[in-house]
Design a protein around this motif. Structure first.
Motif, mmCIF file in Angstrom:
data_model
loop_
_atom_site.group_PDB
_atom_site.id
_atom_site.type_symbol
_atom_site.label_atom_id
_atom_site.label_comp_id
_atom_site.label_asym_id
_atom_site.label_seq_id
_atom_site.Cartn_x
_atom_site.Cartn_y
_atom_site.Cartn_z
ATOM 1 N N ALA A 1 0.821 -1.218 0.000
ATOM 2 C CA ALA A 1 0.000 0.000 0.000
ATOM 3 C C ALA A 1 0.850 1.261 0.000
ATOM 4 O O ALA A 1 0.485 2.268 0.609
ATOM 5 C CB ALA A 1 -0.959 -0.009 1.180
ATOM 6 N N GLN B 1 -11.611 -2.253 -1.115
ATOM 7 C CA GLN B 1 -11.578 -0.820 -0.818
ATOM 8 C C GLN B 1 -10.173 -0.276 -1.105
ATOM 9 O O GLN B 1 -9.206 -1.018 -1.032
ATOM 10 C CB GLN B 1 -11.890 -0.591 0.673
ATOM 11 N N PRO B 2 -10.064 1.040 -1.425
ATOM 12 C CA PRO B 2 -8.724 1.610 -1.555
ATOM 13 C C PRO B 2 -7.946 1.395 -0.255
ATOM 14 O O PRO B 2 -8.578 1.410 0.799
ATOM 15 C CB PRO B 2 -8.978 3.101 -1.788
ATOM 16 N N PRO B 3 -6.667 1.153 -0.298
ATOM 17 C CA PRO B 3 -5.754 1.217 -1.451
ATOM 18 C C PRO B 3 -5.691 -0.074 -2.278
ATOM 19 O O PRO B 3 -4.721 -0.266 -3.005
ATOM 20 C CB PRO B 3 -4.410 1.501 -0.772
#
Lengths: 261, 261
Positions: free
Chosen positions: A143, A236-238
Motif C-alpha cells: 500500500a 476498498q482503496p488502497p
C-alpha cells in the motif's frame, strides 16, 4: 532457472555480473536527477544496459541488473519496496535471454530483418512488463503506491530504453564480445544443452501471467474492476488485499512459465 | 555528484556490527509498515532526527532535501487521486479530497520519507565492505557479497572512463548538447561502447587474478575485516525489537489506522 544459481560457481560469471551491475549503476546514477514522475521514478536510459547484457551474459546479467539497481537505490535511498525492485530487475535482466532462447535460439540478437525485430520486441516487452508487474504489485501490496503508477511508468521507461538504445549498443558490442569469447555460451558451455521440451509451454504461461497481472493490476488499482467474489472489505482503496489475491497468482504463473523455459 | 553517502564520523552508530545495522533498518521498515496515521509515525521521525544528529549525517540529508520534499508531495497528491474514501471536501473529476484521503496521502508521504531517511542514515554510517560482511553474517553467499562490493568499486571507475571519452569526443567536435532530450541521450551511445568494451577487457584478467588468489577455493573463506558483537550491539538489537513489537501493537489496537470520515 537453475543457471541463476550455478553461475555463481564460475569466477568469470561472477566478474561479469559485477561488471554488468557497475555499468548499469554508472548510467543510472547520473540520471537520478531527471524525474519522470517526481518523487516516484526518473528517466532511465540506463535500462538499456540490462537488456544488452542479458543477450550477452544471460544469468550474469540478471544478477547484474539486480545489483546495479540496488546500487542506484542506495544513491537515492532504499525502502522495503526495493526488495521487489531487486527481483524485478533479476527478471528484467533474465527474460530477454530466456525468451530469445525459445524464439530465436542460435541467432544473433542484432536487428537485421523484420522477423528479428519482432522477436526482439517480444522479448523486451515481456521483460519490461514482467519487471513492471513485480514492482507495481509489490508496492501496491505494501500500500505504498498504486499499481497504475509504477506498473505503467516502468513499462514505458524500460521499453523506451530497450527499443531506442539497446539495438544500437547490441549492434556495436555483440560481435566484439563474441570475438572475445565472453558470451554466456562461451564462458559456461556446459550449461548449453538442448532447449527444454517444456520451453514453449513456459513461454505461453509467461505471456499469460505477465499480461494478465498487468491488466488486472491496472483495472483493480483504478477501481474500474471490482472482483465481486471478494468480500467488500477487500475491495476498498488502497486495494492492497484485492491486488494481493488477484495479481499474486498471475505473477506466480509468470514465474512458473519462466521456470519451465 | 557523490556516489557514496558514507561519512567517516566514528560515532557509536558507525561502530555498530554491520548485521545489527541491517537488522535495524529491517526493524524500522517493519515498524513504519504497520501504521498509516501521520501522528503514529511521529515517534519514528523523532528517532530518525536524533539518529541524524548523533551521526552528524545532516550534510547527506541536506543534499537530498529536494528528494524528501518531492517524495512527500508526490505521494500525498497520488493518494488524493486514488484513495476515494470518506466525505468529500472537493470532488473535481479524478481529484477527490476528503479528510481521510488527505490524512492517508500525507501519512504515506511521511512513511516513504521515513524509509528514505532510514536508508540515508544507514548509508551515512556503513561502508560497502561492512554491508557485504553483514550480508555474509546473515547467510548470503560470499560470492554474491563479493560481486556487490566489486560493482560498488567499479561504478566510479566507469563514470570516470565515460567522462574521459565524452571529453575526448568533445575535443574532436562531437556535439552532445543540441537537439531533444532523446536525441542527446542517443548521442551517448558511441560513448558507452568504449566504456563497455574497456570493462569487458578487464573481465578476463580480473577473473584470472581472483582465481590466482584462491577465490572460490573454499565455501567459507576467511576475511580480513572482522566485527565482534558487543554489548552496545545487543542493546541496539533489543531496542529495535521493542520498537517493532510496539508498532505492531499500535496497529493491532487500531490506533495506527485512518478511519474514513
Amino acid at each position: 532457472m537453475s543457471e541463476l544459481r550455478s553461475m555463481w560457481g564460475n569466477t568469470r560469471m561472477v566478474v561479469l555480473s559485477a561488471i554488468s551491475a557497475a555499468l548499469y549503476a554508472a548510467v543510472l546514477v547520473p540520471f537520478k536527477v531527471v524525474p519522470l514522475i517526481p518523487g516516484v521514478t526518473e528517466l532511465r536510459p540506463a535500462n538499456a544496459i540490462p537488456v544488452v547484457c542479458s543477450f550477452l551474459f544471460g544469468p550474469a546479467a540478471a544478477w547484474g541488473a539486480a545489483i546495479g539497481n540496488m546500487i542506484g537505490d542506495f544513491f537515492g535511498g532504499v525502502g522495503p519496496a526495493d526488495i521487489f525492485g531487486f527481483f524485478a530487475n533479476i527478471v528484467y535482466g533474465y527474460v530477454p535471454y530466456k525468451v530469445w532462447q525459445v524464439l530465436a535460439r542460435g541467432q544473433e540478437p542484432v536487428i537485421r530483418s523484420p522477423a528479428t525485430a519482432v522477436k526482439y520486441t517480444v522479448a523486451c516487452l515481456l521483460a519490461s512488463t514482467f519487471c513492471a508487474d513485480i514492482v507495481g504489485w509489490g508496492e501496491n501490496l505494501l500500500a505504498l503506491r498504486p499499481f497504475l503508477m509504477l506498473g505503467n511508468a516502468i513499462v514505458f521507461n524500460n521499453m523506451l530504453a530497450a527499443m531506442l538504445l539497446s539495438p544500437f549498443l547490441l549492434a556495436a558490442i555483440y560481435p566484439r564480445v563474441k570475438a572475445g569469447h565472453l558470451l554466456y555460451e562461451d564462458v559456461m558451455p556446459e550449461q548449453q544443452g538442448a532447449a527444454a521440451w517444456t520451453a514453449p509451454l513456459g513461454l505461453i504461461l509467461l505471456v499469460v501471467g505477465v499480461f494478465g497481472a498487468w491488466t488486472a493490476g491496472n483495472l483493480i488499482s483504478t477501481g474500474y474492476w471490482t472482483p465481486h467474489a471478494l468480500p467488500a472489505s477487500m475491495t476498498q482503496p488502497p486495494y492492497d488485499r484485492a491486488i494481493g489475491i488477484v495479481v499474486t497468482p498471475l505473477v506466480a504463473v509468470a514465474v512458473l512459465g519462466l521456470g519451465l523455459m | 555528484m557523490p556516489i557514496y553517502l558514507y561519512l567517516d564520523r566514528r560515532t557509536f552508530i558507525h561502530r555498530l556490527h554491520p548485521a545489527v545495522k541491517i537488522l535495524t533498518i529491517v526493524g524500522i521498515f517493519w515498524s513504519v509498515y504497520w501504521v498509516d496515521n501521520p501522528i503514529s509515525l511521529l515517534p519514528i521521525a523523532v528517532l530518525l532526527l536524533a539518529g541524524a544528529q548523533l551521526t552528524r549525517a545532516w550534510p547527506n540529508f541536506y543534499s537530498l532535501r529536494w528528494l524528501f520534499i518531492l517524495v512527500i508531495f508526490a505521494t500525498t497528491l497520488t493518494w488524493i487521486v486514488f484513495y476515494r474514501q470518506g466525505k468529500p471536501l472537493v470532488h473535481l473529476g479524478p481529484l477527490f479530497v476528503s479528510r481521510a484521503s488527505l490524512e492517508y496521502g500525507f501519512g504515506r508521504g511521511i512513511k516513504l520519507a521515513e524509509l528514505l531517511a532510514t536508508s540515508v542514515l544507514f548509508l551515512s554510517t556503513t561502508k560497502v565492505e561492512e554491508f557485504a560482511f553483514g550480508l555474509a553474517e546473515m547467510g548470503v553467499p560470499y560470492r554474491v557479497g563479493f560481486a556487490i562490493t566489486l560493482a560498488f568499486r567499479l561504478v566510479p571507475l566507469f563514470i570516470d572512463s565515460a567522462l574521459t571519452v565524452v571529453q575526448a569526443q568533445r575535443l574532436r567536435g562531437y556535439d552532445f548538447d543540441s537537439g531533444s532530450l532523446m536525441t542527446r541521450v542517443r548521442r551517448y551511445v558511441p560513448v558507452t561502447v568504449p566504456v563497455f568494451m574497456g570493462a569487458l577487457r578487464k573481465a578476463n584478467n580480473m577473473a584470472m587474478a581472483l582465481e590466482a588468489r584462491g577465490f572460490g577455493y573454499s565455501a567459507r573463506p576467511t576475511s580480513y575485516v572482522h566485527y565482534e558483537m558487543r554489548t552496545v550491539d545487543v542493546m541496539m538489537l533489543l531496542g529495535v525489537i521493542v520498537l517493532a513489537v510496539a508498532y505492531f501493537l499500535i496497529y493491532y489496537s487500531g490506533y495506527g489506522a485512518i478511519a474514513p470520515r
